[in-house]
Write a protein that holds these residues in place. Structure first.
Motif, PDB file in Angstrom:
ATOM      1  N   LEU A  24       1.007  -1.036  -0.327  1.00 56.01           N
ATOM      2  CA  LEU A  24      -0.214  -0.098  -0.062  1.00 56.01           C
ATOM      3  C   LEU A  24       0.760   0.846  -0.171  1.00 56.01           C
ATOM      4  O   LEU A  24       1.479   1.349   0.753  1.00 56.01           O
ATOM      5  CB  LEU A  24      -0.830  -0.032   0.907  1.00 56.01           C
ATOM      6  CG  LEU A  24      -2.014  -0.290   0.981  1.00 56.01           C
ATOM      7  CD1 LEU A  24      -2.982  -0.838   1.680  1.00 56.01           C
ATOM      8  CD2 LEU A  24      -3.344   0.458  -0.080  1.00 56.01           C
ATOM      9  N   CYS A  43      -2.728   0.454  -4.404  1.00 55.79           N
ATOM     10  CA  CYS A  43      -2.469  -0.827  -4.144  1.00 55.79           C
ATOM     11  C   CYS A  43      -1.890  -1.257  -4.852  1.00 55.79           C
ATOM     12  O   CYS A  43      -2.212  -1.512  -6.686  1.00 55.79           O
ATOM     13  CB  CYS A  43      -3.830  -1.583  -3.614  1.00 55.79           C
ATOM     14  SG  CYS A  43      -3.810  -3.632  -3.576  1.00 55.79           S
ATOM     15  N   THR A  52      -8.962  -5.308  -7.011  1.00 54.97           N
ATOM     16  CA  THR A  52      -8.753  -5.174  -5.261  1.00 54.97           C
ATOM     17  C   THR A  52      -9.709  -5.339  -4.759  1.00 54.97           C
ATOM     18  O   THR A  52     -11.399  -4.785  -4.958  1.00 54.97           O
ATOM     19  CB  THR A  52      -7.894  -3.680  -5.908  1.00 54.97           C
ATOM     20  OG1 THR A  52      -7.201  -3.464  -6.800  1.00 54.97           O
ATOM     21  CG2 THR A  52      -7.636  -3.652  -4.744  1.00 54.97           C
ATOM     22  N   THR A  53      -9.298  -5.921  -3.867  1.00 54.18           N
ATOM     23  CA  THR A  53     -10.463  -5.836  -2.363  1.00 54.18           C
ATOM     24  C   THR A  53      -9.820  -5.751  -1.001  1.00 54.18           C
ATOM     25  O   THR A  53      -8.551  -5.457  -1.178  1.00 54.18           O
ATOM     26  CB  THR A  53     -10.189  -7.429  -2.332  1.00 54.18           C
ATOM     27  OG1 THR A  53     -11.114  -8.234  -3.129  1.00 54.18           O
ATOM     28  CG2 THR A  53     -11.214  -7.637  -0.940  1.00 54.18           C
ATOM     29  N   TRP A  54     -10.431  -4.646  -0.989  1.00 56.77           N
ATOM     30  CA  TRP A  54     -10.048  -3.689   0.292  1.00 56.77           C
ATOM     31  C   TRP A  54     -10.811  -3.924   1.547  1.00 56.77           C
ATOM     32  O   TRP A  54     -11.665  -4.334   1.511  1.00 56.77           O
ATOM     33  CB  TRP A  54     -10.347  -2.408   0.066  1.00 56.77           C
ATOM     34  CG  TRP A  54      -9.852  -1.499  -1.014  1.00 56.77           C
ATOM     35  CD1 TRP A  54     -10.742  -1.437  -2.407  1.00 56.77           C
ATOM     36  CD2 TRP A  54      -8.270  -1.040  -0.485  1.00 56.77           C
ATOM     37  NE1 TRP A  54      -9.092  -1.275  -3.876  1.00 56.77           N
ATOM     38  CE2 TRP A  54      -8.303  -0.313  -2.287  1.00 56.77           C
ATOM     39  CE3 TRP A  54      -7.829  -0.489  -0.633  1.00 56.77           C
ATOM     40  CZ2 TRP A  54      -7.344  -0.034  -2.587  1.00 56.77           C
ATOM     41  CZ3 TRP A  54      -6.203   0.225  -0.754  1.00 56.77           C
ATOM     42  CH2 TRP A  54      -6.079  -0.113  -2.205  1.00 56.77           C
ATOM     43  N   ASP A  67      -7.183   0.011  -7.933  1.00 60.06           N
ATOM     44  CA  ASP A  67      -6.092   0.049  -7.185  1.00 60.06           C
ATOM     45  C   ASP A  67      -6.136   1.508  -6.047  1.00 60.06           C
ATOM     46  O   ASP A  67      -4.865   0.969  -5.888  1.00 60.06           O
ATOM     47  CB  ASP A  67      -5.068  -0.255  -8.379  1.00 60.06           C
ATOM     48  CG  ASP A  67      -5.139   0.548  -9.035  1.00 60.06           C
ATOM     49  OD1 ASP A  67      -6.110   1.650  -9.639  1.00 60.06           O
ATOM     50  OD2 ASP A  67      -4.042   1.327  -9.803  1.00 60.06           O
ATOM     51  N   TYR A  77      -5.980  -0.057   7.302  1.00 62.27           N
ATOM     52  CA  TYR A  77      -6.485  -0.705   5.432  1.00 62.27           C
ATOM     53  C   TYR A  77      -5.698  -1.035   4.994  1.00 62.27           C
ATOM     54  O   TYR A  77      -4.199  -1.258   5.373  1.00 62.27           O
ATOM     55  CB  TYR A  77      -6.949   0.662   4.822  1.00 62.27           C
ATOM     56  CG  TYR A  77      -7.404   2.292   5.095  1.00 62.27           C
ATOM     57  CD1 TYR A  77      -8.512   1.975   4.270  1.00 62.27           C
ATOM     58  CD2 TYR A  77      -7.352   3.074   5.805  1.00 62.27           C
ATOM     59  CE1 TYR A  77      -9.474   2.723   4.109  1.00 62.27           C
ATOM     60  CE2 TYR A  77      -8.474   4.194   5.901  1.00 62.27           C
ATOM     61  CZ  TYR A  77      -9.463   3.682   4.971  1.00 62.27           C
ATOM     62  OH  TYR A  77     -10.931   4.921   6.004  1.00 62.27           O
ATOM     63  N   CYS A  79      -5.408  -4.437   1.423  1.00 60.45           N
ATOM     64  CA  CYS A  79      -5.694  -4.345  -0.011  1.00 60.45           C
ATOM     65  C   CYS A  79      -5.542  -5.569  -0.113  1.00 60.45           C
ATOM     66  O   CYS A  79      -4.145  -6.228   0.456  1.00 60.45           O
ATOM     67  CB  CYS A  79      -5.577  -3.634  -1.425  1.00 60.45           C
ATOM     68  SG  CYS A  79      -3.788  -3.217  -1.556  1.00 60.45           S
ATOM     69  N   ASP A  80      -6.178  -6.272  -1.437  1.00 64.30           N
ATOM     70  CA  ASP A  80      -6.067  -8.297  -1.403  1.00 64.30           C
ATOM     71  C   ASP A  80      -5.296  -7.716  -2.786  1.00 64.30           C
ATOM     72  O   ASP A  80      -6.769  -7.447  -4.012  1.00 64.30           O
ATOM     73  CB  ASP A  80      -6.469  -8.891  -1.443  1.00 64.30           C
ATOM     74  CG  ASP A  80      -6.069 -10.483  -1.081  1.00 64.30           C
ATOM     75  OD1 ASP A  80      -7.142 -10.731  -1.996  1.00 64.30           O
ATOM     76  OD2 ASP A  80      -5.437 -11.334  -0.970  1.00 64.30           O
ATOM     77  N   ARG A  81      -4.906  -8.567  -3.951  1.00 61.52           N
ATOM     78  CA  ARG A  81      -4.403  -8.612  -4.963  1.00 61.52           C
ATOM     79  C   ARG A  81      -4.105 -10.172  -5.832  1.00 61.52           C
ATOM     80  O   ARG A  81      -3.230 -10.703  -4.484  1.00 61.52           O
ATOM     81  CB  ARG A  81      -3.445  -8.011  -5.791  1.00 61.52           C
ATOM     82  CG  ARG A  81      -3.600  -6.380  -5.462  1.00 61.52           C
ATOM     83  CD  ARG A  81      -4.968  -5.637  -6.936  1.00 61.52           C
ATOM     84  NE  ARG A  81      -4.532  -5.489  -7.624  1.00 61.52           N
ATOM     85  CZ  ARG A  81      -3.155  -4.929  -8.216  1.00 61.52           C
ATOM     86  NH1 ARG A  81      -3.000  -4.022  -7.601  1.00 61.52           N
ATOM     87  NH2 ARG A  81      -2.556  -5.277  -9.642  1.00 61.52           N
TER      88      ARG A  81
END
Length: 446
Positions: A24, A43, A52-54, A67, A77, A79-81
């Motif tokens: 991040l 992200c 992207t999942t936040w 993103d 916070y 994030c997942d990619r």
């Protein structure tokens, strides 16, 4: 400032080791963020940007989001990619209440780094003096909004810092003090990190492949590698090699690699990458494309290249045939033989050992050379003189012919008539006239 919320953002990017590569990024890259800044989280990782999942405060907050976004609420916070996992958390607690804040770079601070601290105050305050402190020790007095340099960083620079300012703003005037900010300098155990490029030197033709390699002279493994360009901190890739399969004209810049052994991080000296661009947009001056000049005028043509990496060579074509080389062609005082079409061909050789040759032609310049009016007048005068000379020459030739014709007559024909003889007046007038005419021509001949 009542009711306004600010965020303290701190990206824990020191732990780069292991399989986790999603990061991040904070923009502007300072902590804590001042209330009047617009803070953006980005992200960086593998996979599609739209997948992207936040997460906020450990709960899924945005599924298949963008993103990046601008932060408006405080929290923690992540994030997942797909393919690169979950990022380290970025914390966003409330900014300390007040018009003043001391900011440090929102990245791990390593021994030897170039670092500045910024004392930021609200825009509507009139500040006349700024002071910096580590603990209770005053370090320096400066002018308003001046930064405190800690470069190069050493381990003893670790500590808690604050700044004070003197404000001349009516009832709110006086000393204002920021909250304490912790500065932690990490020891560098790795050394000798360097970047090399293929092709060598980091010069690559547009569309070619560029491979960057990161090497470590001293360090214990396992090691993890990340690639970045410039000072943005944007993650370009992981691993000891970075491959750009088809470089674009926006890929020029300074690249560096960052290596971590899990306890310390070391960074290479930036390598400058230059993308060489083929020649394009070739033009000829003077314009327009149809150009009319007079014979005897001096003419100079120049070739200009709007796009293209040096070195560039220039070739001039007249009616399709090569006539000169170089960016400038001097025609001098031209004649009608210079009429025709002109083109400039620009060439540059790109890539390693110049294995790719690019050429670009300018539009055709039609040059029309018209005779000079002075030349036309001179020609007319010369033609008149020539005709006069021919007339006189014919007169002389005719006179000579007449003279020789009269001289060839017999003596009897030329004997004057006897005294008292009667002559025909018409015949006598004719003969005398002829003699005088021939004499006149003879005089002209003499």
């Amino acid at each position: 400032m009542a009711g306004k919320v600010a965020l303290l953002l701190w990206a824990q990017t020191l732990g780069l080791a292991g399989a986790q590569t999603t990061q991040l990024l904070v923009e502007p890259p300072w902590r804590p963020a001042v209330p009047w800044d617009r803070v953006t989280l980005t992200c960086q990782g593998l996979g599609t940007t739209g997948a992207t999942t936040w997460y906020r405060d450990g709960q899924r907050w945005w599924l298949e989001g963008p993103d990046h976004f601008t932060v408006t609420e405080s929290g923690s916070y992540e994030c997942d990619r797909p393919g690169s996992g979950l990022s380290p958390p970025v914390m966003g607690p409330l900014c300390p209440i007040g018009p003043l804040v001391l900011q440090v770079p929102a990245r791990p601070l390593m021994e030897g780094d170039t670092v500045k601290l910024r004392c930021q105050c609200r825009w509507d305050l009139l500040v006349t003096e700024v002071r910096f402190y580590r603990g209770n020790k005053e370090l320096i007095k400066t002018l308003p909004r001046t930064e405190l340099s800690l470069s190069p960083l050493h381990l003893h620079h670790s500590g808690r810092y604050r700044c004070r300012v003197w404000v001349n703003s009516g009832v709110s005037g006086g000393w204002q003090e920021s909250a304490l900010v912790t500065v932690t300098v990490h020891e560098v155990l790795l050394s000798g990190v360097s970047v090399s490029a293929q092709p060598p030197g980091g010069q690559v033709a547009l569309g070619d492949c560029l491979v960057l390699s990161c090497a470590v002279a001293a360090g214990t493994g396992p090691l993890s590698f990340t690639w970045h360009r410039g000072g943005s901190g944007t993650l370009l890739g992981t691993g000891p090699n970075l491959e750009l399969r088809r470089v674009g004209d926006n890929d020029s810049g300074q690249y560096h690699c960052r290596v971590s052994d899990g306890d310390s991080v070391a960074e290479s000296v930036p390598l400058n990458v230059t993308v060489l661009v083929p020649v394009a947009n070739v033009t000829i001056t003077p314009g327009p494309l149809s150009h009319q000049v007079h014979a005897g005028d001096p003419v100079t043509l120049r070739c200009l290249v709007q796009v293209g990496s040096a070195p560039v060579t220039f070739t001039w074509l007249h009616n399709g045939q090569e006539v000169a080389r170089g960016p400038v062609m001097e025609l001098g005082k031209i004649s009608v033989e210079h009429s025709g079409t002109y083109q400039c061909m620009a060439t540059n050789e790109l890539g390693q050992d110049g294995h790719r040759v690019f050429r670009a032609l300018s539009p055709e310049l039609a040059l029309e050379v018209t005779p000079d009016s002075r030349w036309v007048t001179a020609v007319a005068v010369n033609v008149g003189r020539t005709l006069l000379f021919l007339f006189l020459l014919l007169a002389v030739i005719g006179g000579c012919h007449c003279w020789h014709h009269w001289a060839a007559r017999t003596p009897q024909d030329r004997t004057p008539p006897e005294e008292g003889a009667v002559q025909d007046p018409h015949v006598m007038g004719t003969e005398q006239t002829g003699v005088h005419a021939c004499a006149g021509f003879a005089l002209i001949e003499e």
